[in-house]
Motif scaffolding. Sequence first.
Motif, PDB file in Angstrom:
ATOM      1  N   ILE A 308      22.856  64.083  62.126  1.00 35.54           N
ATOM      2  CA  ILE A 308      21.540  63.530  61.761  1.00 35.54           C
ATOM      3  C   ILE A 308      21.589  62.797  60.414  1.00 35.54           C
ATOM      4  O   ILE A 308      20.821  61.862  60.180  1.00 35.54           O
ATOM      5  CB  ILE A 308      20.472  64.656  61.799  1.00 35.54           C
ATOM      6  N   GLU A 309      22.542  63.208  59.561  1.00 35.69           N
ATOM      7  CA  GLU A 309      22.691  62.483  58.280  1.00 35.69           C
ATOM      8  C   GLU A 309      22.900  60.995  58.486  1.00 35.69           C
ATOM      9  O   GLU A 309      22.558  60.174  57.636  1.00 35.69           O
ATOM     10  CB  GLU A 309      23.898  63.032  57.510  1.00 35.69           C
ATOM     11  N   ASP A 310      23.473  60.649  59.646  1.00 35.10           N
ATOM     12  CA  ASP A 310      23.762  59.233  59.924  1.00 35.10           C
ATOM     13  C   ASP A 310      22.650  58.532  60.686  1.00 35.10           C
ATOM     14  O   ASP A 310      22.826  57.397  61.108  1.00 35.10           O
ATOM     15  CB  ASP A 310      25.048  59.124  60.779  1.00 35.10           C
ATOM     16  N   ILE A 311      21.546  59.222  60.926  1.00 35.44           N
ATOM     17  CA  ILE A 311      20.436  58.532  61.612  1.00 35.44           C
ATOM     18  C   ILE A 311      19.472  58.043  60.527  1.00 35.44           C
ATOM     19  O   ILE A 311      18.872  58.852  59.826  1.00 35.44           O
ATOM     20  CB  ILE A 311      19.684  59.456  62.609  1.00 35.44           C
ATOM     21  N   PRO A 312      19.339  56.730  60.381  1.00 38.22           N
ATOM     22  CA  PRO A 312      18.508  56.217  59.284  1.00 38.22           C
ATOM     23  C   PRO A 312      17.048  56.641  59.408  1.00 38.22           C
ATOM     24  O   PRO A 312      16.474  56.583  60.500  1.00 38.22           O
ATOM     25  CB  PRO A 312      18.637  54.686  59.433  1.00 38.22           C
ATOM     26  N   SER A 330       9.477  61.254  59.124  1.00 40.07           N
ATOM     27  CA  SER A 330       8.462  60.522  58.362  1.00 40.07           C
ATOM     28  C   SER A 330       9.036  59.266  57.710  1.00 40.07           C
ATOM     29  O   SER A 330       8.313  58.307  57.454  1.00 40.07           O
ATOM     30  CB  SER A 330       7.804  61.436  57.314  1.00 40.07           C
ATOM     31  N   GLY A 331      10.361  59.268  57.474  1.00 40.66           N
ATOM     32  CA  GLY A 331      11.012  58.093  56.884  1.00 40.66           C
ATOM     33  C   GLY A 331      10.888  56.859  57.769  1.00 40.66           C
ATOM     34  O   GLY A 331      11.112  55.733  57.308  1.00 40.66           O
ATOM     35  N   LEU A 332      10.547  57.057  59.047  1.00 39.96           N
ATOM     36  CA  LEU A 332      10.413  55.898  59.944  1.00 39.96           C
ATOM     37  C   LEU A 332       9.040  55.254  59.818  1.00 39.96           C
ATOM     38  O   LEU A 332       8.807  54.161  60.344  1.00 39.96           O
ATOM     39  CB  LEU A 332      10.643  56.320  61.411  1.00 39.96           C
ATOM     40  N   MET A 334       6.176  55.998  61.199  1.00 34.25           N
ATOM     41  CA  MET A 334       5.491  55.753  62.476  1.00 34.25           C
ATOM     42  C   MET A 334       4.267  56.652  62.633  1.00 34.25           C
ATOM     43  O   MET A 334       4.232  57.758  62.103  1.00 34.25           O
ATOM     44  CB  MET A 334       6.442  56.058  63.647  1.00 34.25           C
ATOM     45  N   GLU A 335       3.291  56.185  63.387  1.00 33.85           N
ATOM     46  CA  GLU A 335       2.164  57.032  63.774  1.00 33.85           C
ATOM     47  C   GLU A 335       2.671  58.050  64.801  1.00 33.85           C
ATOM     48  O   GLU A 335       3.679  57.806  65.483  1.00 33.85           O
ATOM     49  CB  GLU A 335       1.065  56.184  64.439  1.00 33.85           C
ATOM     50  N   ALA A 336       1.930  59.152  64.954  1.00 36.88           N
ATOM     51  CA  ALA A 336       2.360  60.220  65.859  1.00 36.88           C
ATOM     52  C   ALA A 336       2.606  59.705  67.286  1.00 36.88           C
ATOM     53  O   ALA A 336       3.622  60.049  67.913  1.00 36.88           O
ATOM     54  CB  ALA A 336       1.320  61.337  65.869  1.00 36.88           C
ATOM     55  N   ASP A 337       1.707  58.865  67.772  1.00 38.69           N
ATOM     56  CA  ASP A 337       1.853  58.362  69.153  1.00 38.69           C
ATOM     57  C   ASP A 337       3.118  57.538  69.318  1.00 38.69           C
ATOM     58  O   ASP A 337       3.823  57.644  70.318  1.00 38.69           O
ATOM     59  CB  ASP A 337       0.663  57.459  69.527  1.00 38.69           C
ATOM     60  N   GLU A 338       3.371  56.700  68.290  1.00 39.44           N
ATOM     61  CA  GLU A 338       4.576  55.842  68.354  1.00 39.44           C
ATOM     62  C   GLU A 338       5.845  56.691  68.336  1.00 39.44           C
ATOM     63  O   GLU A 338       6.791  56.433  69.064  1.00 39.44           O
ATOM     64  CB  GLU A 338       4.639  54.941  67.114  1.00 39.44           C
ATOM     65  N   LEU A 339       5.825  57.716  67.488  1.00 39.62           N
ATOM     66  CA  LEU A 339       7.005  58.580  67.376  1.00 39.62           C
ATOM     67  C   LEU A 339       7.243  59.329  68.693  1.00 39.62           C
ATOM     68  O   LEU A 339       8.370  59.392  69.205  1.00 39.62           O
ATOM     69  CB  LEU A 339       6.818  59.571  66.206  1.00 39.62           C
ATOM     70  N   ASN A 340       6.170  59.860  69.252  1.00 40.87           N
ATOM     71  CA  ASN A 340       6.290  60.564  70.535  1.00 40.87           C
ATOM     72  C   ASN A 340       6.828  59.631  71.613  1.00 40.87           C
ATOM     73  O   ASN A 340       7.676  60.023  72.415  1.00 40.87           O
ATOM     74  CB  ASN A 340       4.927  61.117  70.968  1.00 40.87           C
ATOM     75  N   GLY A 361       4.639  63.966  61.684  1.00 41.17           N
ATOM     76  CA  GLY A 361       5.855  63.215  61.348  1.00 41.17           C
ATOM     77  C   GLY A 361       7.131  63.988  61.654  1.00 41.17           C
ATOM     78  O   GLY A 361       8.231  63.482  61.429  1.00 41.17           O
ATOM     79  N   PHE A 362       6.980  65.222  62.151  1.00 38.32           N
ATOM     80  CA  PHE A 362       8.150  66.057  62.473  1.00 38.32           C
ATOM     81  C   PHE A 362       8.250  66.267  63.984  1.00 38.32           C
ATOM     82  O   PHE A 362       7.277  66.081  64.717  1.00 38.32           O
ATOM     83  CB  PHE A 362       8.026  67.440  61.817  1.00 38.32           C
ATOM     84  N   MET A 363       9.431  66.678  64.415  1.00 43.79           N
ATOM     85  CA  MET A 363       9.647  67.095  65.804  1.00 43.79           C
ATOM     86  C   MET A 363      10.531  68.341  65.761  1.00 43.79           C
ATOM     87  O   MET A 363      11.394  68.452  64.887  1.00 43.79           O
ATOM     88  CB  MET A 363      10.420  66.014  66.575  1.00 43.79           C
ATOM     89  N   ARG A 364      10.338  69.227  66.761  1.00 44.25           N
ATOM     90  CA  ARG A 364      11.188  70.422  66.821  1.00 44.25           C
ATOM     91  C   ARG A 364      12.185  70.307  67.961  1.00 44.25           C
ATOM     92  O   ARG A 364      11.806  70.077  69.102  1.00 44.25           O
ATOM     93  CB  ARG A 364      10.331  71.677  67.014  1.00 44.25           C
TER      94      ARG A 364
END
Length: 392
Positions: A308-312, A330-332, A334-340, A361-364
């Motif tokens: 994951i360190e390599d995922i910008p 959250s670094g991306l 994006m709004e929640a819908d866009e991220l989903n 802004g997080f995912m599990r």
Amino acid sequence: MDFDKKLDREGTYCAKWDCLEEYFGRDDVLPMWVADSDWKTSEAIIEALQERVKHGAFGYSKSCEDHDDAVVDWVGRRYDWNIDPEWIVYTNGITSSLSVAVRTFSDLGDSVVIQPPVYFPFFSLVENSGRRVLENRLKYDGSGYRMDFDDLRSKFCPEDDRLADRTSIMILCSPHNPVGRVWSRDELERVVDLALEHDVMVLSDEIFSDYIFEGKHTPFSSISEEVNSMTLITPAKSFNIAGLKMGVAIIPDEGVRKRFQNARDLLVKEPNVLALTAMKAAYEEGDEWMDAQIDYLDGNKEYALEFIEDIPGVHAVEPEGTFLLWMDFSGLGMEADELNDLILNEAKVALIDGSKFGGDGFMRMNFACPRDTLKEGLERIKRAVVSLSSDS
Ligand SMILES: Cc1ncc(COP(=O)(O)O)c(C=O)c1O
């Protein structure tokens, strides 16, 4: 103990693999959501269940001394906690135990403190019981989480009495789902002190207590017998037998235990006979299997963190325990819908949206799967994230 081996779980009434269409609206995604593991349980448990099934009669069952001994010994060996077998009350699960306890030990309209981002059924089990959720949010410093004790004190003793009649209960998640903290003894002692000072009961959900990467798990009720508390453990998660439904409530105080037991008898009863059989085998014979599982998961965790360190724009909070990765997208920006949409429809991976836990802004991600499956999931996510910059 071949954790690398892929197991086909489809068509087994498996929530994680068989209910994708229902929960995500598509079934062509890699499931890394429900918190169970994608491997078989230990041979000792399978054999014990086979023996019991072969017997063929499944009438009313009852836990006995053998089960108590298995629990006492496991808790002693794994957490250095010497408990009296009298303290044990068996139930059919952790969430049901929490619901019963909230209804038994608080009044309608009371407040119950929880620590978001946290296992989301805590919100509904409190609200559906007619109690109020009071959030004592964990503090995030961009890499990890800690408790906010000043805020906890204020939530235990709300100054605005329109806010709540009374704070009577705190539900602790230890180790913490989803952020992976293994609370230190020092942190737990501070919770004990505040709970004693403000007469708050602590229900400690320790469903992940066997998944510790470093150090030891400290059961909440082991710290002080003065504080009003119960510690909830189970082999269900540890041995991938959650479908059998079982929980173990450890309650040192006799009065509290009797009240809980009475409520349990009316509402949830004891675990079923197969659950009792599996629990006994797990706690009597499961150490070696459990240790091997943790080693494997530790490898998965390290692999995922490095990847994951390599995922910008993406960061993963290093878990001290559990098998859950709390990923900060959250670094991306994006709004929640866009991220989903990105994770589900572009990466084609089923994760749980962090906002359900109270973490926008997080995912599990669940990494209790063969390493190849984990690699596949991470690669899909990386490709989808990287394609964002090439699209723009
Ligand atoms: C923190 C936590 N508590 C409780 C549960 C569910 O426990 P049970 O199935 O025994 O109700 C889970 C399942 O993922 C969990 O993560």
